[in-house]
Every structure is written in structure tokens, then in C-alpha cells.
Design an enzyme around this catalytic site. Sequence first.
Site, PDB file in Angstrom:
ATOM      1  N   LYS B  79       0.851  -1.186   0.000  1.00 59.14           N
ATOM      2  CA  LYS B  79       0.000   0.000   0.000  1.00 59.14           C
ATOM      3  C   LYS B  79       0.893   1.244   0.000  1.00 59.14           C
ATOM      4  CE  LYS B  79      -3.870   1.542   3.005  1.00 59.14           C
ATOM      5  NZ  LYS B  79      -4.601   1.159   4.242  1.00 59.14           N
ATOM      6  N   SER B 154      -9.548   1.187   3.400  1.00 63.42           N
ATOM      7  CA  SER B 154      -8.701   2.003   2.553  1.00 63.42           C
ATOM      8  C   SER B 154      -7.697   1.229   1.703  1.00 63.42           C
ATOM      9  CB  SER B 154      -7.950   3.013   3.421  1.00 63.42           C
ATOM     10  OG  SER B 154      -7.051   2.342   4.284  1.00 63.42           O
ATOM     11  N   SER B 178      -9.517  -1.464   7.352  1.00 61.73           N
ATOM     12  CA  SER B 178      -8.943  -1.137   6.041  1.00 61.73           C
ATOM     13  C   SER B 178      -8.250  -2.276   5.322  1.00 61.73           C
ATOM     14  CB  SER B 178      -7.962   0.033   6.179  1.00 61.73           C
ATOM     15  OG  SER B 178      -8.677   1.249   6.261  1.00 61.73           O
TER      16      SER B 178
END
Lengths: 484, 488
Positions: B79, B154, B178
Site C-alpha cells: 500500500k 482504505s 482497512s
Amino acid sequence: MKYESVIGLEVHAQLLTQSKIFCGCSTQFGQAPNYNTCAVCIGFPGVLPVLNKKVVEFAIRAGLATHCEITRSSRLARKNYFYPDLPKGYQISQYELPICANGYVDIDLDGTSKRVRLTRIHMEEDAGKNIHDGHGDSSLVDFNRAGVPLLEIVSEPDMRNPAEAGIYLRTLRAILQYLDICDGNMEQGSFRCDANISIRPQGTDALGTKVEIKNLNSFKAIEKALEYETARQMDTLSEGGKLIQETRLWDENKEQTRAMRSKESAHDYRYFPDPDLLPVVIDEKWIDEIHTSLPELPGTRRSRFLSQYALPLYDAELLTSRRDIADYFETAVTIYPNAKAISNWIMGELFRILKERKLDQQLYIKTWPVRAEYLAELVQLIDQDKISGKIAKMVFDALVDAERSPQTIVKEKGLEQVSDVARIETSIDQILAAYPKQIADYRGGNEKIFGFLVGQVMKSMQGKANPQKVNEILKAKLSCTIST
Amino acid sequence: MSLYSLTLHDASEKLRKREISSQELIEAVFQRISDTDDDIRAYLTLCRDAALAQAKQADRRLQQESTSSPLLGIPIAVKDNFLIQGVRTTCASKILGDFIAPYDGSTVARLRSAGAVIIGKTNLDEFAMGSSAENSAFFSTRNPWNFDRVPGGSSGGSAAAVAADQCVAALGTDTGGSIRQPAAFCGIVGLKPTYGRVSRYGIIAFASSMDQVGPMTKDVRDCALLLEAISGHDQADATSVNRPVPKYSESLTGDIKSLRLGIPKEYFTTGLQPAVEQSIGAAIGQLEKSGAIIQEISLPHTEYAVAVYYIVATAEASSNLARYDGMRFGHRAAGKDLTETYMLSREEGFGPEVKRRIMLGTYALSAGYYDAYYLKAQRVRALIRRDFDEAFKHCDAIITPTSPTTAFKIGEKIQNPLEMYLSDICTISINLAGVPALSLPCGFDAGGLPIGMQIIGKHFDESTILRAAYAYEQQTHWHKKKPRLNQP
């Protein structure tokens, strides 16, 4: 109406750790800008703080030396505000649960002791430094200082005049220096102070409206600013004006304080416990260890100097104001126990040289310009009438940086005191013969001439004559002549 | 079977047997990315050159070393809130813009020493704030199962990349769901470890007391292998815990006889999409058939979790994001003085959701409100934590849906923050309590969108939830289903 001032002080003491409080960067002063920095102390994304254990130890040391309670589980907290010298946009400090609380420092006011209570001592990180001058429209930031550990030491409003505030600060500084945790250098900013001051009618208990004064960079500035502020507040009140709670800045050049911000415009720092750091848990064993390792502190040492060496208060205070000087004194006294004479030499000749060489700016002098054992020997030589006081000053100067004992120097330079009556008489006779007119004056009642004649005798004997003997013999001879 | 669709453990075995090389694998994955990422848009930055160099090195090590790490030569995506030295790190925010990380984070360093090949940085909601990856300042990522749908957030980029075979495995971060919610939306396995299990050093902080790094993988075994590689104490993170890392893959026995599984009634009230409720019900039935003991439990303070979370997380975020001030790195606007420079830099640099959370958090910490909001939230948080402690006296793991719904439409909730916040209702308590939880596929809705089941464990008991997940996975085929992507 008679007013008294009510003063509380907040001291920021920079700690003498090797590395910063939350990263491994060096704390060394005077490096090129931003040399002592890393991702952590510049506040890059993703970094995390790790508490330096030495800082905790130093805080506990300060707390124990000032009779504080040590918080067994204290917390670090974030103080949020924006400023370019504050890399993370918050300072890691302590808020609720500081590491030390409820202590005191006893200060000495001309022989009587007064207790100044401490509210708290807490750990925090220093900010960097903004540099505004000399770069056109821009300002530069140096982060070398960012993350250097500080103790904030907050007193209760227990001081009643600027002089007391000054004494408290000097006492506190000496304690921190004795503990070897802060060098106490106000010019370099390693010992900083903000003052809170209000006034109230003498004999009343309620606190007046307080004003915080910042930018106090020397003991002199602190005392002057407090005096100025006391007068300003009294004037305001006696003119029927009202005081407001505010922060004021001390202007060194104008020697006055000026308003900086009012209470209404004060920051809301939005303190909250720092989630990146666990509670600081301190076990009893560690506290005990630190307790037993504490040195004798200045107050205790001063009392001991008074009783053990029968020194005057002034001497005891001055000698114990620094641990190294007190150590030096005691080394010398152990070798030759004329405490008062050794004290005089330290306060006079030694201090002069320390000042000349700026050695007094060092936290702890390890290499002395004159070795303590030599000073002891020098005093002994004087006491044994082997050299005169005047010669002793010469010998002292020769001892500076010397690896030879006073005895050797005296021998080498032939400085032994002459107490031999015959030799002194011979010299006196010569002088008496050379100054018939002055002798007549003396006999005519001008007693000042006696000193002149002693001087001439000393001069003719290169200062080595035993002055007491010279006095005795000269006096005898002069009166003798009168009677004949 | 194409190389890019291999699981981590399969690829690792083939690499070790030298049936394939790391370079071939990496090339296949990059080819897959170039074939599919115009549609999916999972990646913000690709590290092609560095990855190929690392693959070459991995191939050399594979030839020399007999016992090697299972990650050696495996393409991993991270990420874009992980710092990799010399690589652009944006956190999907304009305020970081072209920020080049000056150091490797601890997890990235662990990946490197395990020989993993980091192939790129995936899209996310700006500063990991969001549940749909739509809050990215750059673009939205699409769900590989349906391009009109969000991948969740996310860590939406990482989830989509794993689901679309654009990497073998990925890392995400999870502050309120997330990792797990996008894993559920994209039909993959995602695990949020116990708080303190994996170092946070070198990931961009959102809410420090809840952020955790975790694996996002194609199956449970991969998840165990990747977790093992990234777990462990880190001196650079004071909140990382110093306790031994178990061999998680060894807990994958397939045996869950007498394992006590708690079903919290509070998670099965109104608002669950019927297909989700059905699938979870069926999955619980399957677990029972495998020998688990199912019992209803209660987590009584569940209803306060979202409120508590949006106070604690935003409070911490408001402070964590203060460093983005335009002074030392990132976006700086030209203001006429210091204050204007601060204000413009932050106004231009942060997106609307980030601003919203900074304001919420600043408010919650403000003088006069602190006690009513932040302090009270902390007290309720303690109660939520106690709920789990109590529940785990009666069971070994807890089963819930990961999300009340399957992936929603792009644009559907972006205008309604409250509704968006509620999509994390099943995952948020877990972060508040600090316990571990994973999501794994347990079915599809009528529209063909994946459904995720959440398994929650005791502190530092990742082994048990992995064991339960593996046992379930062995009996089902959900994880083997792949989205059909239009390929050239």
C-alpha cells in the site's frame, strides 16, 4: 498601600545526555546546521519516537534531589501547535502524570533558610531554531536542537521578591550541576527560565493577576525584569488601572517588558497522551539505585563546610556553589588543614585565573591550572614562615601549569624568607644610614615614614625578608636611637 | 495455469524446485498489470527496474541456498503508505505529492531480507481514511469483480491487485477495517494482526493506537506465511511487543474439533444485506459440521464503537497530520506569510475527507470538549475492550460478517460520510480492542460480488483464527474463484 510580589518560575534545563530523547542523534552543541538530525527528529512521515532511558534516569535524579514524589507510571503527551522549528507539529512533553511532583528546594537568604515548593518536573523534547537574519525574505531552520532532552521544572509561586528568585535559580542550577545532568549555561540556552509574577497588598493571601515573562537570558535579566514588572504592576494599580493576564517579553536593550499575547489569544495546545509511547513505568529498585548514587548536594555540603571547616558563610557558599571547586577545596584541606587560608587563595588567586581562562564556564573542571596539593603546600610554606605572603603570590603564579611543587620553585628561585636577625639588621642599618632626613621626619611625628622605611628594607632584600621581623627590628632601632 | 495466478506457497514451491524463476514470475506479473490495470487502477507507482534487479538477486539466492524463506523471489505489492527508500510515497495525497521516502520502513526491511520482490505501491483512500479507495487524490480503484463497484478501503488497491492477480500477495494497513473490508469486497484473505504484533515504523500514521500492518493474500496459507515474515518485535516502535512469533503455517491443521466459536448477537441485527446474512449463516453451519462448537455471545458495547472510533481515530489523526505543513517536505503553497503558507499548503494539499477528520479530531481535543469527547471515548473504548476479554472467557474465536454489505457502487456513498463510516461497523471494534481478526471469502451475492466472513481472535492468538479459517477454506471453493477480467 505596600505591595509584595509573588513569583513562580518555570525552568527549562537541557540534559547532558549523549543522544536525543527520541532518536539516536547526538546532542553535541555547535555543529553545522542540521548535522545532528535524522528522519525521526525532523519528523518525516512514518517515524516513531523511542524514549531514551537516560532521560528518565536524569529526571528521577533531579526529582530525588529536590524531594519530589516519583510517579511510578507517568505518561508522555503531545502538545500541539504549528511552528517551523517544531517538526512534527507537536512537542512530546508531559501533561497529566509528570514524572516528578510535589518537591521543594531550600534556599538560603543570608543565613535563614526558605523553602520553595516545586509543583512538578517533567520531561520533554526541545524544538529546533529558526534563523531569521541574513537570508533575505526567507528564514532558515536548524533542527540540531530538535529532540534534545529537557526537564521543565515548575515552582510554586513561593518567591516574594526578585532577589529570592535569583537565589532560587542559582540554587537550582547548582543542584542540577552537582547531579551532572545539566551544564547550567544560560548563554547557550541550556538553562532557561520563564517567570510568572503578580503583586498583592502585603499581608494578604489572595493571588493577583499574573503575568508571564519570557526571553530571560541571564540571571541579571531575570532580576531586572522582575523588578521592572513589579514596579509596572504597582504603578498600574496605584493609578487605578487594571492588570490583565498576559505574556510579556523582556526587552534587554530597553530594559522593559512589553505585551506579547493576552490570555484570550493563548494557544489551545490540545494535550493528549502520545499513543506512540507506552506509559513510563518505574520500579522501586531503579529508584533505590539512583538514590544511592546521588552525590552530596550543595545545601548539605555548605552546612558541612560551615561546621567541619569553621568557614564563614560567605566562603562556604561560594566554595560549594560548584561541585568541582568544593572537591578542589577538600582535596587541598586534606593535605594541609588550614581551611580559611586555602579558601582565601581559592576565592582570590585561583578564581582570577579560572576567569581569565574561562574555565569557570566548564561544568566540571577536571584539569586545574594549579593542582590542589600544590596550593595546600603553598599555604603550608607560608604558615611555616618559609615564604612571605608577597613571595607566595609570585610562587602561585609560577605554579600555574607547573609540574613542580612550590617547595621546588622556592628553592630554584631562591625565594625562601629571611628571618635571620643579623641579615635583617644589616639591611636595616644600611637603610637608616641612607635616609637621615626621613628618620628626622619620623621622629618629628610623621608615622607614615615607618611604612616607607619597611618598604625600602624589603626592597633591598628582594622582598624575601620576614616582614614581621623587619617591623620588630626597625621599630626597636628607631626607638633606640631616640633614647640615645 | 498462468504464472501470475499462483498463490504464494505454490509459487514458492515452484521457485524452489526451479520450475520457474523469479524473473519469469515478476515478468508475468508486470505483464498482467499492464494488461489489466487500465481497468482496475490498483497501482499508484510501479517499481519495475528495482523489482527485476531484486528478482535476479533472488534467482541467484535460490540457486545457492537450500533452505530459503518462502518469500524469496515472490512479487509483493505494498500500500502506498509504506515508506520504501528512494521510492515515491504519496499516501494518495497531494500534500505528499512526489515525496521520495528517505528510508525503508521496518516491514519493508523485513520483506527485503526475506527476499521478497516489491513490485509497486497500491492505491488507497488518502491517508488511509475511507472505505472505498475513492478518497484517493489521484483516482479511484475499481473492484475486479465489477468495475462499477468500489474495491473497499482504505487498502482497496492492495485488495484489487491480489484479486486481479496483479501480484502474488500484498500488504495493507488496517485502522478500522482497512484490510478486512476490502478483502471481503474483493474476495481475498486479509488479516489485521494484534496491535503490537507488526512494527508500525515506516508506515504513515493515521491513528497510532490502532494502525496495524497486515497481509492480503489469495488464501489462508499465504496469509500465515506472510504474517510470519512481517511479525516480531522492533526496537524502533515502542508499541511493538516483544514476544516470540509462532510458526503460523504450522497451525493450519484443518482440525477445529471442539473449537469454541462465539457468534455475537449484536452483529446480526438490522442492516445486514440478506445475501451476507445467508452466507455467514451457511459458513457457521459449515464450521459446526467440521466440529466447532457454536455459541451465541454478547459484545454489549458494540453500538458505541463507530462513535468512539471516530473520536479517537480523528483525534490522533489531527495530531499525526500536523507534520504536513509545507515546511520540510511535500506540497508547499506560496503564502504571503507563515500563517498563510500553512493554511494554503494544507488547504490545497489535503482532500475533503482528510480535512473533515482533522477538524473532527481537533474539536474532540479542544479545551472544554476534551473531557466530553476524547476522554469519554477512551473510557468507552476500555469497555469495548472488556467486552472482548469477557467474550473470550467463553470462546476461542468470534465469527461475524466482515461488512454488512457487498461492494457498493462507485459514487454511491462518497457524498454521505456517515453512511460510509457505517460500512466499517463490523470491523471497527476489533481495532479499538487491539485484537486480531481476518476476513476470508465465504460466498457471493446474486450479482456475483464476494462476501467476507470475519474471524476474531484473542490478543496474540493469530494461530487460532488462521486455523479456523484454513479449516473452513479446505471445505469450500470460494477462494478459488477468480473475477473474469476483459483482457486484450
